[in-house]
Scaffold this motif. Structure first.
Motif, PDB file in Angstrom:
ATOM      1  N   PHE A   4      11.520 -75.599 -23.371  1.00 55.78           N
ATOM      2  CA  PHE A   4      11.372 -76.827 -22.599  1.00 55.78           C
ATOM      3  C   PHE A   4      12.318 -77.950 -23.006  1.00 55.78           C
ATOM      4  O   PHE A   4      12.435 -78.935 -22.295  1.00 55.78           O
ATOM      5  N   GLU A   5      13.015 -77.819 -24.129  1.00 53.67           N
ATOM      6  CA  GLU A   5      13.815 -78.921 -24.653  1.00 53.67           C
ATOM      7  C   GLU A   5      14.887 -79.426 -23.700  1.00 53.67           C
ATOM      8  O   GLU A   5      15.119 -80.620 -23.612  1.00 53.67           O
ATOM      9  N   ASN A   6      15.540 -78.563 -22.975  1.00 55.60           N
ATOM     10  CA  ASN A   6      16.660 -78.977 -22.130  1.00 55.60           C
ATOM     11  C   ASN A   6      16.417 -78.801 -20.633  1.00 55.60           C
ATOM     12  O   ASN A   6      17.356 -78.911 -19.847  1.00 55.60           O
ATOM     13  N   LEU A   7      15.190 -78.582 -20.247  1.00 55.95           N
ATOM     14  CA  LEU A   7      14.909 -78.378 -18.824  1.00 55.95           C
ATOM     15  C   LEU A   7      15.297 -79.591 -17.985  1.00 55.95           C
ATOM     16  O   LEU A   7      15.756 -79.443 -16.859  1.00 55.95           O
ATOM     17  N   HIS A   8      15.098 -80.783 -18.510  1.00 60.53           N
ATOM     18  CA  HIS A   8      15.394 -81.993 -17.745  1.00 60.53           C
ATOM     19  C   HIS A   8      16.877 -82.120 -17.393  1.00 60.53           C
ATOM     20  O   HIS A   8      17.238 -82.887 -16.504  1.00 60.53           O
ATOM     21  N   LYS A   9      17.729 -81.353 -18.028  1.00 66.43           N
ATOM     22  CA  LYS A   9      19.168 -81.406 -17.770  1.00 66.43           C
ATOM     23  C   LYS A   9      19.591 -80.500 -16.608  1.00 66.43           C
ATOM     24  O   LYS A   9      20.705 -80.624 -16.115  1.00 66.43           O
ATOM     25  N   ARG A  10      18.714 -79.611 -16.184  1.00 62.34           N
ATOM     26  CA  ARG A  10      19.069 -78.658 -15.122  1.00 62.34           C
ATOM     27  C   ARG A  10      18.730 -79.249 -13.758  1.00 62.34           C
ATOM     28  O   ARG A  10      17.601 -79.669 -13.520  1.00 62.34           O
ATOM     29  N   LYS A  11      19.700 -79.247 -12.852  1.00 66.02           N
ATOM     30  CA  LYS A  11      19.508 -79.889 -11.543  1.00 66.02           C
ATOM     31  C   LYS A  11      18.455 -79.197 -10.679  1.00 66.02           C
ATOM     32  O   LYS A  11      17.852 -79.832  -9.826  1.00 66.02           O
ATOM     33  N   GLU A  12      18.225 -77.922 -10.877  1.00 66.43           N
ATOM     34  CA  GLU A  12      17.256 -77.207 -10.052  1.00 66.43           C
ATOM     35  C   GLU A  12      15.815 -77.399 -10.540  1.00 66.43           C
ATOM     36  O   GLU A  12      14.876 -76.945  -9.900  1.00 66.43           O
ATOM     37  N   ILE A  13      15.650 -78.102 -11.638  1.00 62.52           N
ATOM     38  CA  ILE A  13      14.323 -78.337 -12.203  1.00 62.52           C
ATOM     39  C   ILE A  13      14.005 -79.820 -12.164  1.00 62.52           C
ATOM     40  O   ILE A  13      14.828 -80.660 -12.518  1.00 62.52           O
ATOM     41  N   LYS A  14      12.808 -80.133 -11.711  1.00 58.32           N
ATOM     42  CA  LYS A  14      12.310 -81.509 -11.722  1.00 58.32           C
ATOM     43  C   LYS A  14      11.026 -81.522 -12.552  1.00 58.32           C
ATOM     44  O   LYS A  14      10.132 -80.691 -12.362  1.00 58.32           O
ATOM     45  N   LEU A  15      10.960 -82.451 -13.484  1.00 54.30           N
ATOM     46  CA  LEU A  15       9.770 -82.636 -14.301  1.00 54.30           C
ATOM     47  C   LEU A  15       9.088 -83.918 -13.856  1.00 54.30           C
ATOM     48  O   LEU A  15       9.736 -84.952 -13.711  1.00 54.30           O
ATOM     49  N   LEU A  16       7.788 -83.850 -13.624  1.00 51.60           N
ATOM     50  CA  LEU A  16       7.040 -85.013 -13.163  1.00 51.60           C
ATOM     51  C   LEU A  16       5.989 -85.385 -14.204  1.00 51.60           C
ATOM     52  O   LEU A  16       5.374 -84.511 -14.817  1.00 51.60           O
ATOM     53  N   LEU A  17       5.785 -86.669 -14.368  1.00 45.74           N
ATOM     54  CA  LEU A  17       4.794 -87.186 -15.309  1.00 45.74           C
ATOM     55  C   LEU A  17       3.966 -88.229 -14.581  1.00 45.74           C
ATOM     56  O   LEU A  17       4.517 -89.170 -13.998  1.00 45.74           O
ATOM     57  N   ALA A  18       2.647 -88.067 -14.598  1.00 49.12           N
ATOM     58  CA  ALA A  18       1.746 -88.995 -13.920  1.00 49.12           C
ATOM     59  C   ALA A  18       1.168 -89.994 -14.915  1.00 49.12           C
ATOM     60  O   ALA A  18       0.911 -89.654 -16.074  1.00 49.12           O
ATOM     61  N   GLY A  26      -0.829 -86.638 -16.732  1.00 45.14           N
ATOM     62  CA  GLY A  26      -0.639 -85.357 -16.074  1.00 45.14           C
ATOM     63  C   GLY A  26       0.830 -85.003 -15.922  1.00 45.14           C
ATOM     64  O   GLY A  26       1.701 -85.865 -16.024  1.00 45.14           O
ATOM     65  N   THR A  27       1.082 -83.719 -15.694  1.00 45.63           N
ATOM     66  CA  THR A  27       2.449 -83.229 -15.559  1.00 45.63           C
ATOM     67  C   THR A  27       2.552 -82.185 -14.448  1.00 45.63           C
ATOM     68  O   THR A  27       1.556 -81.582 -14.054  1.00 45.63           O
ATOM     69  N   ALA A  28       3.774 -81.973 -13.996  1.00 43.74           N
ATOM     70  CA  ALA A  28       4.098 -80.883 -13.074  1.00 43.74           C
ATOM     71  C   ALA A  28       5.585 -80.601 -13.195  1.00 43.74           C
ATOM     72  O   ALA A  28       6.348 -81.448 -13.667  1.00 43.74           O
ATOM     73  N   MET A  29       5.989 -79.411 -12.770  1.00 42.22           N
ATOM     74  CA  MET A  29       7.392 -79.025 -12.796  1.00 42.22           C
ATOM     75  C   MET A  29       7.709 -78.255 -11.523  1.00 42.22           C
ATOM     76  O   MET A  29       6.880 -77.481 -11.040  1.00 42.22           O
TER      77      MET A  29
END
Length: 104
Positions: A4-18, A26-29
């Motif tokens: 999970f360390e570098n997921l936020h750097k990938r354009k095809e992945i969005k991380l959400l934080l509520a 809460g979270t979602a991906m």
């Protein structure tokens, strides 16, 4: 952790934080590729459940998927979330168990 360390750097992945009352709750991906998105890891801390946060996270993930050009969205529902996703318009396609082996 490394997964999970570098997921936020990938354009095809969005991380959400509520947030609820300025507290992360809460979270979602989402992962989008080839016009298909997957929604994963939708979760809400126990003290914040039954406040509509899971629904709002899922709707936000659906919007992020549509904005990324996704024509279809898939997700894996737990028994606890099945009716939430059904209420949001998802249809059960199949039913199977997933097993994880942690520590490797």
């Amino acid at each position: 952790k490394k997964l999970f360390e570098n997921l936020h750097k990938r354009k095809e992945i969005k991380l959400l934080l509520a947030f609820y009352n300025k507290k992360a709750c809460g979270t979602a991906m989402t992962y989008t590729g080839n016009s298909i998105s997957g929604i994963y890891f939708v979760s809400t801390l126990g003290a914040f459940r039954h406040k509509g946060i899971g629904s709002k996270l899922t709707r936000s993930a659906m919007l992020a998927s549509n904005n990324a050009g996704s024509g279809k969205i898939i997700l894996h529902a737990t028994p606890q979330s099945f009716y939430l996703y059904k209420a949001l318009g998802f249809t059960e396609y199949c039913n199977f168990d997933i097993y994880w082996k942690l520590g490797y």
